[in-house]
Design an enzyme around this catalytic site. Structure first.
Site, PDB file in Angstrom:
ATOM      1  N   HIS A  40       0.846  -1.189   0.000  1.00 38.48           N
ATOM      2  CA  HIS A  40       0.000   0.000   0.000  1.00 38.48           C
ATOM      3  C   HIS A  40       0.887   1.247   0.000  1.00 38.48           C
ATOM      4  O   HIS A  40       1.871   1.300   0.728  1.00 38.48           O
ATOM      5  CB  HIS A  40      -0.886  -0.019   1.258  1.00 38.48           C
ATOM      6  CG  HIS A  40      -1.639   1.242   1.500  1.00 38.48           C
ATOM      7  ND1 HIS A  40      -1.498   1.974   2.656  1.00 38.48           N
ATOM      8  CD2 HIS A  40      -2.537   1.913   0.730  1.00 38.48           C
ATOM      9  CE1 HIS A  40      -2.280   3.029   2.604  1.00 38.48           C
ATOM     10  NE2 HIS A  40      -2.923   3.027   1.451  1.00 38.48           N
ATOM     11  N   HIS A  77       2.501  11.154  -1.280  1.00 41.30           N
ATOM     12  CA  HIS A  77       1.552  10.763  -0.224  1.00 41.30           C
ATOM     13  C   HIS A  77       1.699  11.781   0.901  1.00 41.30           C
ATOM     14  O   HIS A  77       2.418  11.564   1.866  1.00 41.30           O
ATOM     15  CB  HIS A  77       1.839   9.347   0.285  1.00 41.30           C
ATOM     16  CG  HIS A  77       0.759   8.832   1.204  1.00 41.30           C
ATOM     17  ND1 HIS A  77       1.027   8.095   2.332  1.00 41.30           N
ATOM     18  CD2 HIS A  77      -0.585   8.969   1.159  1.00 41.30           C
ATOM     19  CE1 HIS A  77      -0.106   7.792   2.942  1.00 41.30           C
ATOM     20  NE2 HIS A  77      -1.101   8.312   2.245  1.00 41.30           N
TER      21      HIS A  77
END
Length: 320
Positions: free
Chosen positions: A36, A113
């Site tokens: 992930h 991110h």
């Protein structure tokens, strides 16, 4: 929780080592380990906060500067291993979020991110180098979030993918026809999924709906597992690959409570045993799991656990 040694090479050739019965099955019926936010092993504290963040976060980062970014780093990093180390450990699915840097000249694209990561081209080259050395291994590259990108940026990235991987890119076709044997015969090693209309006319870019990855968005392991079970029951109607995101997602309150400790220490480590118990109980096959993703894939034998699930398919009774 004790961390396993990084760069473990024992799974570097696991696809090429599978029993012939497994290599002729549709790839969507095999169990494949994934990570992930795969690229988040490094983020740049010195760069501006990414365009994927809300205005309030950007404001706090502007006020508190480096201190705020240090906290963001603790909650943005979901992996410790580089692409090469993840590949050597057996990871074959990569969850990729990308962005331009607003105000930067040119069309360079970066992983993102919360904070910016490495240039996408550098990451792709690392993956390609591994594939050159392991000709029977196949990867899924899932570009599922794009930020601050116009049509020129998309063209730049799509062209980059073609330049880096060349003939390794698998052309879009019927998912049920994709097996490892088929990919080896065609010398394909890369399936790229591109969740944006800009790639619609390129047969080398698979549309996002061919690899749904339903997201539980919870900090509760019971709710997560219920969600994973429900979405698995529904996967057959899509005729696609399927991603089970075995991850917990921090909420604002979670971050406040564990501000200094970060994602790994506050949320992941204490819940991982429960999540892994669910993973160990799964079966691949027609109605079973396909791709399973996790945070911090090196904390337990995650990849090996998922890969071993494929042994259940060697028993005819396990194929449903």
């Amino acid at each position: 929780m004790k961390t396993r040694p990084t760069g473990n090479c024992c799974n570097a050739d696991w696809m090429g080592s599978l029993a012939p019965k497994l290599t002729t099955m549709p790839l969507k019926h095999l169990a494949v380990p994934g990570s992930h936010d795969s690229f988040s092993f490094w983020v740049d504290e010195k760069a501006p906060v990414g365009p994927d963040q809300k205005a309030v976060v950007k404001h706090l980062a502007a006020v508190f500067r480096l201190l705020a970014k240090k906290v963001m780093k603790k909650w943005s990093m979901t992996q410790n291993l580089t692409f090469k180390e993840q590949l050597e450990g057996g990871i074959r699915y990569f969850d990729l979020r990308v962005s331009s840097k607003p105000g930067e000249p040119g069309h360079e694209i970066y992983f993102i991110h919360g904070l910016f990561g490495h240039k996408v081209r550098d990451g792709l080259n690392d993956i390609n180098n591994f594939l050159n050395a392991h000709r029977r291994e196949v990867v899924f590259l899932d570009f599922n979030h794009h930020y601050a990108m116009n049509e020129e940026h998309h063209r730049y990235l799509i062209r980059m993918l073609q330049d880096v991987f060349g003939s390794k890119l698998c052309k879009m076709c019927v998912v049920e026809e994709i097996s490892l044997s088929y990919l080896w015969e065609q010398k394909y090693q890369v399936l790229v999924f591109y969740h944006h209309p800009s790639a619609a006319r390129c047969p080398l870019m698979w549309p996002g709906h061919k690899i749904p990855a339903p997201w539980a968005n919870t900090t509760d392991t019971t709710k997560l597992i219920q969600f994973l079970e429900t979405t698995l029951e529904e996967r057959a109607k899509y005729g696609a690959f399927h991603v089970s995101q075995a991850i917990l997602t921090p909420q604002v309150q979670t971050i406040v409570q564990g501000l200094v400790r970060g994602l790994r220490n506050h949320l992941v480590e204490r819940n991982l045993p429960t999540i892994m118990t669910w993973v160990e109980s799964q079966r691949p096959g027609v109605d079973g799991v396909n791709i399973i993703t996790s945070d911090f894939v090196e904390l337990v034998d995650f990849a090996s656990t998922v890969i071993k699930l494929n042994n259940l398919l060697l028993d005819d009774k396990a194929i449903r």
